[in-house]
Design an enzyme around this catalytic site. Structure first.
Site, PDB file in Angstrom:
ATOM      1  N   LYS A 156      33.461  24.004 -32.417  1.00 52.24           N
ATOM      2  CA  LYS A 156      33.388  23.540 -31.044  1.00 52.24           C
ATOM      3  C   LYS A 156      33.144  22.015 -30.968  1.00 52.24           C
ATOM      4  CE  LYS A 156      33.905  27.560 -28.951  1.00 52.24           C
ATOM      5  NZ  LYS A 156      34.405  28.618 -29.866  1.00 52.24           N
TER       6      LYS A 156
HETATM    7  C1  PLP Z   1      33.851  30.205 -29.266  1.00 48.74           C
HETATM    8  C2  PLP Z   1      33.887  30.957 -28.010  1.00 48.74           C
HETATM    9  C3  PLP Z   1      32.941  31.943 -27.677  1.00 48.74           C
HETATM   10  C4  PLP Z   1      31.955  32.508 -28.652  1.00 48.74           C
HETATM   11  O1  PLP Z   1      31.194  31.607 -29.303  1.00 48.74           O
HETATM   12  P1  PLP Z   1      30.525  31.951 -30.730  1.00 48.74           P
HETATM   13  O2  PLP Z   1      29.482  30.896 -30.813  1.00 48.74           O
HETATM   14  O3  PLP Z   1      31.597  31.793 -31.763  1.00 48.74           O
HETATM   15  O4  PLP Z   1      29.967  33.313 -30.646  1.00 48.74           O
HETATM   16  C5  PLP Z   1      32.990  32.520 -26.423  1.00 48.74           C
HETATM   17  N1  PLP Z   1      33.930  32.178 -25.538  1.00 48.74           N
HETATM   18  C6  PLP Z   1      34.870  31.256 -25.817  1.00 48.74           C
HETATM   19  C7  PLP Z   1      35.867  30.901 -24.782  1.00 48.74           C
HETATM   20  C8  PLP Z   1      34.889  30.636 -27.068  1.00 48.74           C
HETATM   21  O5  PLP Z   1      35.860  29.758 -27.356  1.00 48.74           O
END
Ligand code: PLP
Length: 397
Positions: free
Chosen positions: A186
């Site tokens: 992210k």
């Molecule tokens: C990455 C992501 C998540 C989940 O995040 P994690 O930290 O990997 O559990 C949820 N929603 C969206 C849109 C994402 O891109």
């Protein structure tokens, strides 16, 4: 998008603080920790960044969604409306609470179509969860109005749009609760981690307790704390929070890079008349985590993706056949393949997935190309990449 591309001395210093103190737990151990409270500091920093009164860090973005919904009282048998284009985490987090995900069409914003949301509301609907996919956002005013009229909780999943704004407000801060992921890919990362933000004190206290076994966090003696209600362990560790603390301070720098590169892609590619850019709602500013555009049809889109790959243009996707992000390939959800029994109520609630076709979503996802914008590229690299993409597309039209 990924903040890991630019790890440096700031991240190392924060992590070393934690290792030097030896306290990896975010609560307690007051005497040992040399004054280091990385999770607390990160929550304060995120509250400023996202202009929100309360922040609860958790162990992942998926956990953030479960905690946000639980904090607002969503649970067994309740329906939560989500888009067909999202990440599997959306329905997983809802089903973990025994609630029912109701998937509805997206529009040319690549997020929830307000008309589809309105049509899906039933007496069981408790919440609408908008997922701001690929750096941009849904029409939040329209969705807020629908939620107000129908007395529904509006949750924003801003995991893929960290730093994007709507009418000047950071995404995540517009609805009742906002969810973030700081996983390894992210825009800002902790390795694994997430956050729930809200201006509602009750929701915040619920999130604070629920994510740590229901502990009330009153006083500084964990043994003396009570459990006002049942909870779970969705805590973040001090090590993860330390990385996030360095990263969140760099978010403005990351956003500047992303937005500068996004503009180059948009200006270069929009010169091709067959290309339309993704619609950004009025008053919205993208985070620049991705560059998104539409081609005339699915066939051309598939050819372009293939040619991109053959010519070294990586990190561009069409999600039509993707089994992480789009409903078409979610057979494990449609067939309810679960390790343990699922309640009859949820089974019945999800049976629509076998019979519903999402033609409007197919129309947009089939023609969409989404390209990750990397922080480590130079401006020259971005310009030549955009040029190369334009040439490939023109040769196939
Ligand atoms: C990455 C992501 C998540 C989940 O995040 P994690 O930290 O990997 O559990 C949820 N929603 C969206 C849109 C994402 O891109």
């Amino acid at each position: 998008m990924p903040g890991f591309e630019l790890f440096g001395d700031l991240e190392r210093k924060e992590v070393n603080d934690v290792l030097d103190s030896g306290v990896l737990m975010r609560y307690g151990f007051d005497g040992m920790r040399n004054g280091h409270w990385k999770a607390n500091e990160l929550e304060a920093e995120l509250a400023k960044t996202f202009n929100s009164k309360h922040v609860q860090l958790v162990s992942s973005g998926t956990a953030a969604v479960s905690v946000a919904l639980a904090s607002a009282g969503v649970g067994a048998g309740d329906e939560v409306i989500i888009p067909t284009f999202t990440f599997v985490a959306s329905f997983e987090a809802i089903m973990m609470l025994g609630a029912i995900p109701v998937l509805v069409d997206i529009d040319d914003t690549l997020t929830l179509d307000p008309k589809a949301v309105e049509a899906a509301i039933t007496s069981k609907t408790k919440a609408v969860m908008v997922v701001h996919m690929c750096g941009s956002m849904a029409n939040l005013n329209a969705l807020q109005e629908i939620c107000d009229v129908n007395n529904l909780v509006l949750v924003e999943d801003a995991c893929q749009a960290i730093g994007a704004t709507y009418e000047g407000k950071p995404l995540g801060s517009v609805g009742d609760l906002g969810c973030f992921s700081f996983d390894f890919v992210k825009t800002i990362t902790c390795g694994e981690g997430g956050a729930v933000i809200t201006n509602n004190r009750d929701y915040y206290l619920n999130a604070d307790h629920y994510s740590d076994h229901g502990h009330d966090h009153i006083g500084n003696d964990r043994g003396a704390e009570t459990h006002p209600f049942l909870g779970y362990n969705f805590r973040i560790s001090e090590l993860h929070a330390a990385v996030g603390l360095a990263q969140v301070r760099r978010l403005p720098e990351f956003l500047d890079i992303q937005r500068k590169y996004l503009k180059i892609f948009q200006e270069t590619l929009s010169q091709i008349s067959e290309i339309t850019l993704r619609t950004v709602p009025e008053g919205g500013e993208e985070s620049g985590a991705f560059f998104n555009f539409f081609l005339p049809d699915l066939e051309t889109t598939r050819e372009v993706i293939k040619a991109f790959k053959e010519n070294g243009i990586d990190a561009c996707w069409n999600y039509y056949d993707n089994n992480w992000h789009y409903i078409r390939k979610w057979d494990h959800l449609k067939d309810l393949k679960s390790l343990f029994p699922i309640s009859e109520e949820v089974k019945v609630g999800l049976s629509y997935l076998k019979t519903t076709s999402f033609e409007q979503s197919d129309y947009y996802i089939g023609r969409n190309i989404s390209c990750l914008i990397k922080l480590s590229w130079t401006e020259e690299e971005v310009k030549s990449r955009a040029q190369k993409m334009a040439e490939i597309i023109k040769s196939l039209l």
